[in-house]
Design a protein around this motif. Structure first.
Motif, mmCIF file in Angstrom:
data_model
loop_
_atom_site.group_PDB
_atom_site.id
_atom_site.type_symbol
_atom_site.label_atom_id
_atom_site.label_comp_id
_atom_site.label_asym_id
_atom_site.label_seq_id
_atom_site.Cartn_x
_atom_site.Cartn_y
_atom_site.Cartn_z
ATOM 1 N N THR A 49 0.814 -1.224 0.000
ATOM 2 C CA THR A 49 0.000 0.000 0.000
ATOM 3 C C THR A 49 0.843 1.267 0.000
ATOM 4 N N ARG A 50 2.101 1.169 0.421
ATOM 5 C CA ARG A 50 2.897 2.399 0.529
ATOM 6 C C ARG A 50 4.139 2.421 -0.360
ATOM 7 N N GLU A 51 4.482 1.295 -0.988
ATOM 8 C CA GLU A 51 5.692 1.227 -1.810
ATOM 9 C C GLU A 51 5.358 0.823 -3.239
ATOM 10 N N ALA A 52 6.163 1.275 -4.189
ATOM 11 C CA ALA A 52 6.061 0.823 -5.577
ATOM 12 C C ALA A 52 6.929 -0.421 -5.717
ATOM 13 N N ILE A 53 6.289 -1.576 -5.818
ATOM 14 C CA ILE A 53 6.989 -2.857 -5.844
ATOM 15 C C ILE A 53 7.126 -3.344 -7.278
#
Length: 245
Positions: A49-53
């Motif tokens: 939800t908080r990182e671009a993976i």
């Protein structure tokens, strides 16, 4: 939660074994990859939800959690490449994971060098798909023979203006063919192109859906003019295609 930070592609690894998490973090980060390692599905969801993976490494055998369910949820909300980790005897899990949308797998125990090679291959494939997706997104419609496929409206019409209903899977497979006419496409390539449209198309259903497509667009499905079988290789959309941008 263990994290190594830089500006390189970001890999998220879920495994309940701390030794494996340490191995993945240390080895991949030594080859210019950013790695976040977590031990639960809850932590994985929080990072997503908080990182671009850019890629996910997912152990399917987790105590108290269903790795297949985690894979399913990931694929419902993201097209991020997924590499599964499974045991040598877990063939059923591997098959189910691939059908749910995972992209590749490794069996434990695994070679860190092979893990790196597979992650790099997934990242290259994802970049290539993104380029293809950008080009496909510019197309408003395709024309072939007496047919026109409106991509935005997802409608197929004959020369007489008659609409032909397509399922989501049929639409995505037809669009995959029209985006690469007169080229032999393997089942794997058809799957990858179909996923650009978030289609529920699986390897074992491709032949069935192509049979249904032929019944809808071919004058004689037994002797197809458009979608031709290349024995031992795949399929070719043999007619000229005009892309309307």
């Amino acid at each position: 939660m263990e994290v190594v930070s830089n500006l390189s592609p970001h890999v998220l690894a879920l495994d309940d074994d701390p030794d494996i998490r340490d191995l993945v973090v240390e080895y991949l980060s030594a080859y210019d990859l950013r790695v976040t390692a977590v031990s639960s599905g809850r932590e994985l969801a929080e990072v997503m939800t908080r990182e671009a993976i850019d890629a996910v490494i997912l152990d399917l055998r987790l105590p108290g959690e269903d790795g297949l369910q985690i894979a399913r949820k990931l694929r419902e909300t993201s097209s991020v490449p997924i590499l599964m980790l499974t045991g040598l005897a877990e063939e059923a899990d591997r098959v189910m994971g691939l059908e749910l949308g995972a992209d590749d797998y490794l069996t434990k125990p695994f070679s860190p060098r092979e893990l790196l090679a597979r992650i790099r291959a997934l990242l290259r494939r994802a970049r290539s798909q993104a380029t293809v997706a950008d080009e496909i997104a510019k197309v408003r419609a395709y024309r072939f023979g007496a047919w026109e496929l409106n991509v935005g409206l997802r409608k197929l019409k004959s020369a007489a203006g008659q609409a032909v209903d397509l399922t989501n899977g049929e639409f995505s497979l037809l669009t995959a063919f029209l985006s690469a006419p007169q080229r032999v496409l393997t089942r794997d390539q058809l799957l990858e192109l179909s996923r650009l449209h978030n289609a529920e198309v699986y390897d074992r259903s491709i032949d069935v859906q192509i049979l249904r497509l032929r019944r809808k667009i071919e004058a004689d499905p037994a002797h197809p003019e458009y979608i031709k079988t290349e024995r031992g290789a795949g399929y070719t959309f043999s007619a000229p295609v005009e892309a309307m941008r």
